[in-house]
Write an enzyme that holds these catalytic residues in place. Sequence first.
Site, mmCIF file in Angstrom:
data_model
loop_
_atom_site.group_PDB
_atom_site.id
_atom_site.type_symbol
_atom_site.label_atom_id
_atom_site.label_comp_id
_atom_site.label_asym_id
_atom_site.label_seq_id
_atom_site.Cartn_x
_atom_site.Cartn_y
_atom_site.Cartn_z
ATOM 1 N N ASP A 235 0.804 -1.242 0.000
ATOM 2 C CA ASP A 235 0.000 0.000 0.000
ATOM 3 C C ASP A 235 0.834 1.288 0.000
ATOM 4 O O ASP A 235 0.482 2.260 0.682
ATOM 5 C CB ASP A 235 -0.983 0.000 1.176
ATOM 6 C CG ASP A 235 -1.992 -1.135 1.100
ATOM 7 O OD1 ASP A 235 -1.873 -1.981 0.194
ATOM 8 O OD2 ASP A 235 -2.896 -1.179 1.954
ATOM 9 N N CYS B 229 -2.425 -2.316 7.668
ATOM 10 C CA CYS B 229 -2.338 -3.267 6.556
ATOM 11 C C CYS B 229 -1.111 -4.167 6.624
ATOM 12 O O CYS B 229 -1.162 -5.321 6.171
ATOM 13 C CB CYS B 229 -2.419 -2.516 5.233
ATOM 14 S SG CYS B 229 -4.074 -1.822 4.993
ATOM 15 N N LYS C 95 -6.609 -4.799 -3.268
ATOM 16 C CA LYS C 95 -7.246 -5.498 -2.139
ATOM 17 C C LYS C 95 -8.325 -4.610 -1.510
ATOM 18 O O LYS C 95 -8.112 -3.418 -1.303
ATOM 19 C CB LYS C 95 -6.193 -5.905 -1.100
ATOM 20 C CG LYS C 95 -5.461 -4.757 -0.429
ATOM 21 C CD LYS C 95 -4.351 -5.299 0.454
ATOM 22 C CE LYS C 95 -3.610 -4.257 1.233
ATOM 23 N NZ LYS C 95 -4.413 -3.451 2.152
HETATM 24 N N1 TIU Z 1 -2.900 0.439 4.128
HETATM 25 C C1 TIU Z 1 -3.405 0.680 5.319
HETATM 26 O O1 TIU Z 1 -2.725 0.546 6.340
HETATM 27 N N2 TIU Z 1 -4.706 1.185 5.374
HETATM 28 C C2 TIU Z 1 -5.160 2.017 6.373
HETATM 29 O O2 TIU Z 1 -6.329 2.386 6.377
HETATM 30 N N3 TIU Z 1 -4.238 2.415 7.302
HETATM 31 C C3 TIU Z 1 -4.439 3.345 8.308
HETATM 32 O O3 TIU Z 1 -3.559 3.477 9.139
HETATM 33 N N4 TIU Z 1 -5.560 4.060 8.323
#
Ligand code: TIU
Length: 241
Positions: free
Chosen positions: A44, A181, A148
């Site tokens: 991500d 994530c 995802k």
């Molecule tokens: N990629 C991921 O960690 N998604 C989130 O929503 N992370 C947050 O810390 N909000």
Amino acid sequence: PWSRWAPCSGGGSGDGDQPVATIASARPSTFRFPRAKCALVMIDWQRDFLDVGGFGHALGNDVTPLQKALGPAAAVLAAARAAGMPIVHTLEAHRPDMSDCPAAKRARCPAIGTVQDEARGRLLVAGEPGNAIVDAVAPLPGEIVIHKPGKGAFYNTNLEAELRSRGVSHLIITGVTTEVCVQTTAREANDRGFDLLVVADATESYFPQFKASTLEMIVAQGAIVGWTAQSTEVVDALAAA
Ligand code: TIU
């Protein structure tokens, strides 16, 4: 104190006659990985989480701390490419029709799917400019890109099939955010029988205390989830491999 326990698998399972690389300085013990069966997972690294004006910012976070992990992640990515490892990039991204976004998620994160800035497009929606992976770690043709819908990269994706079809048993993981994530994906991978290492300085959180606690949870109890190491140690191991 966690060093009181011996790791469950003896410190990362080697694999018969396969050449095995080692990171002796990994926590909580030496991480061993069969060179031909290890993949890099980049989680991500998208503008939604790193940019001012993105989704992470819309949630009320200061996004600037995430930048410091980008250099180490790029270094690990370059080393993995040089070593010829399978490379996976994930994106938290919903379909434009939102059919893969649970109502509960939308209710708690109402910014998802909205436009706050025309140049960025709809937040957390696949194909929008703000959903792109940042240039420093952008995928190259031939690398695996997984969209995802959840926090974990295995939920409702073909990640497990992509890894199994390549004979992958070990994962090196970078990404954001550490306790959301990255941790969810690490736990999903652990439950599926993968050995994994999270690169400590190539992951970051909006909350420093959550990052520190997450890395401790991973290595606790003799690598109950996996291992951690610094990016320089991982790069050295991949170069040696
Ligand atoms: N990629 C991921 O960690 N998604 C989130 O929503 N992370 C947050 O810390 N909000």
